[in-house]
Design a protein around this motif. Sequence first.
Motif, PDB file in Angstrom:
ATOM      1  N   ARG A 143      26.197 113.728  92.584  1.00 52.06           N
ATOM      2  CA  ARG A 143      27.064 112.983  91.675  1.00 52.06           C
ATOM      3  C   ARG A 143      26.949 111.503  92.028  1.00 52.06           C
ATOM      4  O   ARG A 143      27.087 111.121  93.197  1.00 52.06           O
ATOM      5  CB  ARG A 143      28.525 113.425  91.785  1.00 52.06           C
ATOM      6  N   CYS A 195      35.700 105.516  94.132  1.00 52.98           N
ATOM      7  CA  CYS A 195      35.623 106.824  93.469  1.00 52.98           C
ATOM      8  C   CYS A 195      34.761 107.799  94.268  1.00 52.98           C
ATOM      9  O   CYS A 195      35.094 108.986  94.394  1.00 52.98           O
ATOM     10  CB  CYS A 195      35.049 106.660  92.061  1.00 52.98           C
ATOM     11  N   ASP A 253      24.650 114.102  88.098  1.00 50.40           N
ATOM     12  CA  ASP A 253      25.965 114.081  87.458  1.00 50.40           C
ATOM     13  C   ASP A 253      26.460 112.638  87.542  1.00 50.40           C
ATOM     14  O   ASP A 253      26.875 112.176  88.607  1.00 50.40           O
ATOM     15  CB  ASP A 253      26.899 115.039  88.193  1.00 50.40           C
ATOM     16  N   VAL A 260      28.778 109.343  86.653  1.00 49.01           N
ATOM     17  CA  VAL A 260      30.107 108.894  86.231  1.00 49.01           C
ATOM     18  C   VAL A 260      30.111 107.373  86.217  1.00 49.01           C
ATOM     19  O   VAL A 260      29.862 106.735  87.252  1.00 49.01           O
ATOM     20  CB  VAL A 260      31.209 109.416  87.171  1.00 49.01           C
ATOM     21  N   TYR A 313      28.301 107.612  91.141  1.00 48.50           N
ATOM     22  CA  TYR A 313      29.265 106.719  90.501  1.00 48.50           C
ATOM     23  C   TYR A 313      28.655 105.323  90.387  1.00 48.50           C
ATOM     24  O   TYR A 313      28.182 104.766  91.386  1.00 48.50           O
ATOM     25  CB  TYR A 313      30.551 106.633  91.331  1.00 48.50           C
TER      26      TYR A 313
END
Length: 308
Positions: free
Chosen positions: A91, A126, A112, A114, A93
């Motif tokens: 993930r 985050c 993933d 964000v 950010y």
Amino acid sequence: MTRRGDILQAAARIKPHVRRTPAVEVSGFGLAYPIEMKLEQMQHSGSFKARGAFNTLLSAQVPEAGLVAASGGNHGAAVAYAAARLGHGARIYVPDIAGPAKIGLIRAQGADLVVVTGAYGEAADCAALYQAETGAMQVHPYDAEATVIGQGTVMAEWEEQGLVADTVLIAVGGGGLIAGALAWLEGARRVVAVEPETSCALHAALNAGAPVDVDVSGVAANALGARRIGQICFDLARAQGIESLLVSDAAITAAQGALWRETRQLVEPAGATALAALMSGVYRPAPGERVAVLVCGGNIAPDPFGED
């Protein structure tokens, strides 16, 4: 083992996964002397960051929760690239100032993704929260030993390619790249840090005597926009007494254009920042001084061949 020894081990570890990028000597740019360049924007994912990402992933046990990283863009693309090649979930950010080209590059790697409002600092907050909630392994973009050691392979490779320069100019954001260079060189060559006037975490820290928060803006903020310099970089920079210089956005843009016109190298502003110090006269070599410039990133925005 010394950090230099660690860098040699890292170079062997990541060799199957990274490119050996070109080292060239070029003339022009309004300069009366030739300069050496390392074209690290040709690295996988468009920057040197792939080296630190692969070294981190290959030297650690990745948990089932996978990886998490915060990035202005280039680090996220590198972690996403390395994770995909090594079979890990990730993930990433990124702040919205990363821009559509870098955001698209990360998304294309299958991570993933964000996007958060703000700058790198907001993305980092985050990522830290996600790590605490899930147990994912965080891959820090600059202030972690494995990252710095991985980035140090750039300088090790350059010397192996025949680098002769007395002085090497390196752009600085969070400090991972220059920290790796300092760890490898151990004072054997002069290293000059170059930062944008409006994103200058290392310069501010050296003046304050410790890392401090800075405001971040300008044309290179999505690559060099760390709010605070990494402690590893700060300690090495202070110990080796390196020179820290600031360049304007106009100087960076001029260098970016010159790299395209004179060498057909298409780079992002961060990739042109070190050259800007020479072209603008902020750094003036002594007579006979041999100078090298590390070109660190090529993820230009908007992508001239993309849809953004």
